[in-house]
Design a protein around this motif. Structure first.
Motif, mmCIF file in Angstrom:
data_model
loop_
_atom_site.group_PDB
_atom_site.id
_atom_site.type_symbol
_atom_site.label_atom_id
_atom_site.label_comp_id
_atom_site.label_asym_id
_atom_site.label_seq_id
_atom_site.Cartn_x
_atom_site.Cartn_y
_atom_site.Cartn_z
ATOM 1 N N GLY A 50 0.805 -1.231 0.000
ATOM 2 C CA GLY A 50 0.000 0.000 0.000
ATOM 3 C C GLY A 50 0.824 1.259 0.000
ATOM 4 N N ALA A 51 2.093 1.207 0.493
ATOM 5 C CA ALA A 51 2.925 2.411 0.512
ATOM 6 C C ALA A 51 3.482 2.660 -0.886
ATOM 7 N N PRO A 52 3.664 3.944 -1.251
ATOM 8 C CA PRO A 52 4.186 4.243 -2.589
ATOM 9 C C PRO A 52 5.663 3.861 -2.691
ATOM 10 N N ARG A 53 6.070 3.427 -3.881
ATOM 11 C CA ARG A 53 7.484 3.129 -4.104
ATOM 12 C C ARG A 53 8.271 4.441 -4.112
ATOM 13 N N THR A 54 9.581 4.365 -3.788
ATOM 14 C CA THR A 54 10.412 5.570 -3.874
ATOM 15 C C THR A 54 10.429 6.087 -5.307
ATOM 16 N N PHE A 55 10.409 5.157 -6.287
ATOM 17 C CA PHE A 55 10.432 5.582 -7.683
ATOM 18 C C PHE A 55 9.230 6.476 -8.007
ATOM 19 N N ASP A 56 8.091 6.178 -7.389
ATOM 20 C CA ASP A 56 6.913 6.996 -7.687
ATOM 21 C C ASP A 56 7.116 8.437 -7.246
ATOM 22 N N ARG A 57 7.907 8.616 -6.167
ATOM 23 C CA ARG A 57 8.155 9.969 -5.680
ATOM 24 C C ARG A 57 9.310 10.619 -6.448
ATOM 25 N N VAL A 58 10.470 9.923 -6.479
ATOM 26 C CA VAL A 58 11.674 10.506 -7.081
ATOM 27 C C VAL A 58 11.532 10.592 -8.600
ATOM 28 N N GLY A 59 11.029 9.513 -9.205
ATOM 29 C CA GLY A 59 10.862 9.501 -10.657
ATOM 30 C C GLY A 59 9.966 10.642 -11.113
ATOM 31 N N LEU A 60 8.911 10.875 -10.356
ATOM 32 C CA LEU A 60 7.975 11.947 -10.695
ATOM 33 C C LEU A 60 8.686 13.302 -10.686
ATOM 34 N N MET A 61 9.475 13.518 -9.633
ATOM 35 C CA MET A 61 10.172 14.813 -9.547
ATOM 36 C C MET A 61 11.188 14.957 -10.674
ATOM 37 N N MET A 62 11.826 13.836 -11.031
ATOM 38 C CA MET A 62 12.793 13.867 -12.129
ATOM 39 C C MET A 62 12.129 14.359 -13.417
#
Lengths: 251, 267
Positions: A50-62
């Protein structure tokens, strides 16, 4: 403002880019490749269900940071070449308005940025299954606004660089601090007061905030539009500052 | 003072750059519809004077009036064409794209761009990238980018440098035709031989106007048919006696300028 002169400038800048296949390829492909690297960096992390992957956060900002960096570099070098080759001075002896020239540049590179972020966003969604609540269209919109910010700052900084070597160094002054302080590495509310205060006034901060809004909400929120509005105002202000650095009469 | 027929009038012009006098005590007028040559050795201030007329040069004192307006007036941007010494065009664009882009600033049509390219004899290479051209071709592209606007006043900084004799003759013929159809041209050169193509001459040396005369008058004053030699003689006269240069024409404000210039030449 004169649309004919502005569009002629946009067409000319795109025509110049069109002849430079390698730069176009770099602009379109490299962000997607870097995104791939980010994906595999976090490939083996274990997240609670249920928790978001780090990629979902960092990739988005990238997705928002790439166009900003690339367009800053491309614009400051192109404009510097225009200043040193004498074509800028020549243009300023013609009836063109400074704003036509700058907005013409802005429009051309925004179109490139839109293409670039469409490719990168497409890869993030379809290849790496980026999961956010909001619409990918809004992500592309923020990416384009960021690219225009890069264009505007590049135009401004080219006035303070004498050589291409200096122009590249400006990236360390103008771009890197914004990336460090935008909340990508450390959440902004966990920074010390000074850094947080600086972070509060840096343009890139607003786009990262906007992306968080998109990630967390299915619909566009007021905060998102507010952040976007502030970004647009900053872009406009920087473009006006840049136009002040274009002098028709010199010593 | 105000001569309605003059395309350019300069009075008491002084330009100081980095604490150095680049131009001082310059006064002359340029008649409309003729070719005026701006001649002088390298470093005499030709480019700075041209820039002042175009309106891109900050001046220290004096007046520069172009087509009835102060130099640099926005309305003049539609009327003046300026071709710098080094070709200022986009190397990564084709000849055609370059000329069309500058033409777009004046709202001209594609046909006008094609005509300007033909006027400098590059119609066969119009699709070639500027970066792939020779130096002489490149400077002709730069010229075409100015011609496309059909300016009333055309200011050309050393347009024939690096051109072979045939092309040089072609260009002077074209300049003559343009003057005949009413365009005013100011052409700088450090090759005195080119002076004979001009209706009148401005001789510049070390930032001062040495003389304003016709090629025939220069021959007379310098005592030689060879204009290069005549110019050298005129310089020597100015240096040695410091006295007024005699003008075969009637004395006027220009003669006044000549006299003071003759007396104050340094060294």
């Amino acid at each position: 403002m004169n649309p004919r002169m502005m569009l002629a400038t946009t067409g000319r800048v795109l025509d110049q880019l069109r002849h430079d296949h390698r730069s176009v390829a770099l602009m379109l492909v490299v962000p997607a490749l870097l995104l791939t690297a980010v994906y595999f960096l976090y490939e083996n992390e274990t997240v609670p269900p249920g928790a978001p992957r780090t990629f979902d956060r960092v990739g988005l900002m990238m997705l928002a940071i790439f166009p900003f960096v690339v367009m800053f570099l491309v614009t400051s070098i192109t404009m510097l070449r225009e200043r040193t080759s004498g074509t800028l001075e020549r243009l300023l002896t013609t009836p063109i308005h400074k704003t036509d020239l700058l907005f013409g540049y802005g429009l051309a590179f925004s179109l490139m940025a839109a293409l670039q972020s469409l490719v990168a966003t497409g890869v993030a969604y379809w290849v790496f299954g980026l999961e956010i609540k909001g619409s990918p269209g809004l992500v592309v919109m923020i990416a384009v606004v960021n690219a225009v910010l890069g264009v505007a700052l590049g135009l401004l900084c080219s006035a303070f660089a004498r050589t291409e070597f200096q122009a590249v160094q400006f990236m360390l002054v103008v771009v890197v601090p914004q990336i460090l302080l935008c909340g990508l590495f450390v959440a902004r509310d966990r920074m010390n007061e000074v850094l947080e205060a600086v972070s509060n006034v840096l343009p890139l901060t607003f786009s990262v905030d906007a992306l968080k809004e998109i990630a967390g909400h299915a619909e566009a929120t007021d905060v998102l539009w507010q952040d976007t509005g502030i970004m647009a105002a900053i872009v406009l202000a920087v473009l006006v500052l840049a136009s002040l650095t274009l002098r028709r009469r010199t010593a | 003072m105000a001569d309605p027929a003059a395309a350019v009038q300069v009075g008491g012009l002084r330009i100081v750059r980095a604490g150095r006098d680049i131009l001082q005590d310059i006064g002359f007028s340029i008649s409309a519809g003729r070719i005026t040559g701006l001649l002088g050795p390298s470093g005499s201030g030709k480019t700075t004077l041209m820039r002042a007329i175009v309106g891109v040069q900050r001046i220290t004192s004096g007046t520069v009036t172009v087509l009835g307006r102060p130099a640099g007036d926005p309305a003049l941007r539609h009327e003046i064409g300026y071709v710098t010494q080094s070709a200022s065009v986009y190397p990564d664009l084709s000849i055609e794209a370059n000329v069309r882009y500058f033409g777009a600033m004046y709202g001209v049509h594609r046909r006008d761009a094609a005509e300007a390219i033909a006027a400098v004899g590059l119609e066969g290479q119009a699709r070639m990238r500027a970066a792939d051209l020779s130096g002489g071709e490149l400077s002709r592209v730069s010229l075409a980018c100015a011609l496309v606007a059909r300016p009333r006043l055309l200011i050309l900084d050393e347009p024939t440098v690096g051109l072979d004799p045939v092309l040089r003759a072609d260009l002077w013929e074209r300049f003559g035709a343009m003057a005949a159809s009413g365009t005013t041209l100011l052409v700088s050169s450090h090759v005195m031989e080119e002076a004979r193509h001009c209706a009148s001459l401005l001789l510049l040396r070390q930032g001062r106007l040495l003389a304003s005369l016709t090629p025939a008058e220069l021959s007379g004053q310098g005592g030689s048919e060879d204009l290069e030699l005549a110019f050298l003689n005129v310089i020597r006269q100015a240096d040695s006696d410091g006295g007024p240069l005699r003008s075969p024409g009637e004395p006027g404000p220009a003669a006044e300028t000549r006299r003071t210039a003759g007396m104050k030449v340094p060294e």
